[in-house]
Scaffold this active site. Structure first.
Site, PDB file in Angstrom:
ATOM      1  N   SER A   1       0.887  -1.024  -0.128  1.00  0.00           N
ATOM      2  CA  SER A   1       0.027   0.010  -0.032  1.00  0.00           C
ATOM      3  C   SER A   1       0.916   1.206   0.090  1.00  0.00           C
ATOM      4  O   SER A   1       2.030   1.240   0.400  1.00  0.00           O
ATOM      5  CB  SER A   1      -0.797  -0.110   1.336  1.00  0.00           C
ATOM      6  OG  SER A   1      -1.336   1.190   1.453  1.00  0.00           O
TER       7      SER A   1
ATOM      8  N   TYR B   1      -2.313  -1.104  10.489  1.00  0.00           N
ATOM      9  CA  TYR B   1      -2.200  -1.185   9.179  1.00  0.00           C
ATOM     10  C   TYR B   1      -0.690  -0.721   8.518  1.00  0.00           C
ATOM     11  O   TYR B   1      -0.106  -1.461   7.703  1.00  0.00           O
ATOM     12  CB  TYR B   1      -3.406  -0.431   8.331  1.00  0.00           C
ATOM     13  CG  TYR B   1      -3.437  -0.762   7.044  1.00  0.00           C
ATOM     14  CD1 TYR B   1      -4.371  -1.908   6.372  1.00  0.00           C
ATOM     15  CD2 TYR B   1      -2.945  -0.069   6.135  1.00  0.00           C
ATOM     16  CE1 TYR B   1      -4.546  -2.091   5.195  1.00  0.00           C
ATOM     17  CE2 TYR B   1      -3.190  -0.200   4.738  1.00  0.00           C
ATOM     18  CZ  TYR B   1      -3.827  -1.430   4.114  1.00  0.00           C
ATOM     19  OH  TYR B   1      -4.115  -1.454   2.940  1.00  0.00           O
TER      20      TYR B   1
END
Length: 256
Positions: free
Chosen positions: A138, A151
């Protein structure tokens, strides 16, 4: 005109995709199946897996699996030629309110499970002197955002794990890379909107423009198929020298 920009022949190869029931994982599974691979689609969502299998009945084998079962995850990766670590989840909370159990769960699914999957896949890849590991990271593997401690930590760890895999695998014909998109139009992203609105004190309809796209020069979300095409490129013969890299699909976010 072909719908795919990358010429890829994975005939005779087996690919494993985690988080394959929806979003990026589904797009990757269908793309690799279109390239001729036999796809082992892993997810805990039985309904989503059934829909995927109906979409590609001759190319997809579904495996219902919760990746917190780390031993089963490692076993599922045995014998695969292409491994796409995609499964993920998101918890949006300030650090002082972040539930420790949720932090542990995110790291288990998004960092420890990829390690076990890679560990399970490498013996076969090494044995045949060919393999492709693609980790769906990401932009948050390259940059941080507030309220996403687990995350961001998991994705930064995944980027490092991918590089170690690249260094160890190079002598065996195995490449390992990350694809690092900004916000992708997936159920995972859609589920964040209410939490983001609450934490930032704005209406839900403003979250996409005022939070998700604020750092991106290209003011639109990434489509799952765009991520899948990047995965296909990293599996193609033309990319055999690309390893230990991170390919940002971030609309210019990391250009800041």
């Amino acid at each position: 005109m072909t719908p795919h920009s990358v010429t890829l022949d994975l005939g005779g190869r087996t690919a494993l995709v985690t988080g394959a029931a929806s979003g990026i994982g589904r797009a990757c599974a269908l793309r690799l199946a279109a390239a001729g691979a036999k796809v082992r689609a892993v997810d805990r969502d039985a309904e989503g897996l059934a829909a995927l299998e109906r979409a590609a009945p001759d190319a997809v084998e579904t495996v219902r699996l919760d990746l917190t079962d780390l031993a089963a995850a490692e076993q599922a990766a045995a014998g695969v030629d292409v491994l796409v670590n995609n499964a993920g989840l998101q918890v949006v909370r300030p650090l002082e309110e972040f539930p420790p159990d949720a932090f542990r769960l995110v790291l288990t699914v998004m960092l420890e499970a990829p390690f076990r999957l890679i560990r399970g896949a490498l013996p076969h890849m090494y044995g045949q002197e060919w393999g492709r590991v693609v980790n769906i990271s990401s932009v948050h593997g390259l940059r941080a955002s507030a309220y996403k401690a687990a995350y961001v930590a998991a994705k930064h760890g995944l980027e490092g794990l991918s590089k170690v895999t690249a260094l160890e695998g190079a002598a065996h014909g195995v490449t390992s890379n990350c694809v690092s998109p900004a916000y992708v139009r997936t159920p995972l992203v859609e589920r964040q909107i209410a939490d983001q609105a609450r934490l930032h004190g704005i209406p839900e309809e403003r979250v996409v423009t005022d939070v998700m796209l604020t750092d991106s020069a290209v003011k639109r979300m990434v489509e799952p198929e765009e991520v899948a095409e990047a995965v296909a490129y990293l599996c193609a013969p033309q990319s055999s020298v690309i390893t230990g890299s991170s390919l940002p699909l971030d609309g210019g976010w990391t250009a800041h």
